[in-house]
Design an enzyme around this catalytic site. Structure first.
Site, PDB file in Angstrom:
ATOM      1  CB  CYS A  84      -3.381 -50.163 -35.205  1.00 11.70           C
ATOM      2  SG  CYS A  84      -5.002 -50.820 -34.697  1.00 11.70           S
ATOM      3  CB  CYS A 198      -8.176 -45.719 -29.782  1.00 13.70           C
ATOM      4  SG  CYS A 198      -8.782 -45.766 -31.488  1.00 13.70           S
TER       5      CYS A 198
END
Length: 245
Positions: A84, A198
């Site tokens: 992440c 992302c």
């Protein structure tokens, strides 16, 4: 199990699945035992990273990740990867919670970009509002000597829609929207290279790779690095983790 690594995932789950899928596909194998040894922590209930970074009155995601790190540290993995980008807002605090090396995904991505595209001038960054707010990628990109473009409010809304409306909520990649984002960053904002900051965008790249734009896919890069490091661990080779912090 010995000589394994830990994947800190679930942020979100589909992006973690994408990482694992790429990891297994790229591992050179002739039999079951050739695959890598790893543990996937799919902690899907970790609070939303962007929500907290933008508004500190929202639930803090750090305690959940620190708990995962400390639990996994008891098993003594050789290293960990955190799938992440936005969670790297607390990278220093998370690394401080364990003696096990954690690979810094944004740092690794921009270090790779500098080697792969040394002549690029302007670099575009597309990511969550949380990642924009914490300036992690922005600082790495400018420190590497590149001019940075973040697009504008319209393109950021489109990026957020792809990440949240399409991938996180619907569980699907809108290829047309993804291609339009890349085209806009290239044509309108003059970006030579576009950083996918992302892991949901990395999933979009995995599912819709047929375009002519140069991208830096942090998840793809850390998958390759995971294979490299895990292979060295299996062989018993020494690793200088200070170069990938």
């Amino acid at each position: 199990m010995k000589k394994f690594f830990t994947v800190l995932g679930g942020m979100g789950t589909l992006a973690t699945e994408s990482y694992v899928r790429i990891l297994d596909q790229r591992t050179k194998t002739e039999k079951d035992q050739d695959y890598l040894d790893y543990i996937v922590v799919n902690h899907a209930t970790v609070p939303d990273r962007t929500d907290y970074i933008i508004d500190h009155s929202k639930p803090n995601f750090l305690p959940a990740i620190v708990e995962d790190v400390q639990q996994q540290s008891l098993l003594k993995p050789a290293f960990m990867v955190m799938i992440c980008n936005t969670a790297h807002y607390f990278f220093d605090e998370i690394q401080a919670a364990t003696d096990i090396p954690i690979v810094n995904m944004p740092y690794l991505a921009i270090s790779t970009m500098k080697k792969q595209y040394p002549n690029a001038k302007k670099v575009g960054l597309i990511c969550t509002k949380g990642t924009l707010h914490d300036h992690i990628y922005e600082d790495y990109i400018t420190d590497a000597g590149f001019e940075l473009s973040l697009g504008d409010a319209e393109i950021q809304d489109e990026v957020e829609s792809l990440i949240y409306d399409d991938i996180k909520i619907k569980g699907s990649v809108n290829e047309e929207k993804y291609y339009h984002i890349l085209q806009t960053m290239h044509d309108k904002f003059g970006c030579d290279v576009i950083v996918l900051g992302c892991t949901e965008l990395s999933l979009a790249q995995e599912m819709a790779p047929d375009h002519d734009y140069d991208v830096i896919d942090a998840q793809s890069i850390i998958a390759d690095k995971s294979i490299e490091l895990a292979t060295k661990v299996r062989r018993g080779e020494d690793i200088d983790f200070s170069k990938i912090y």
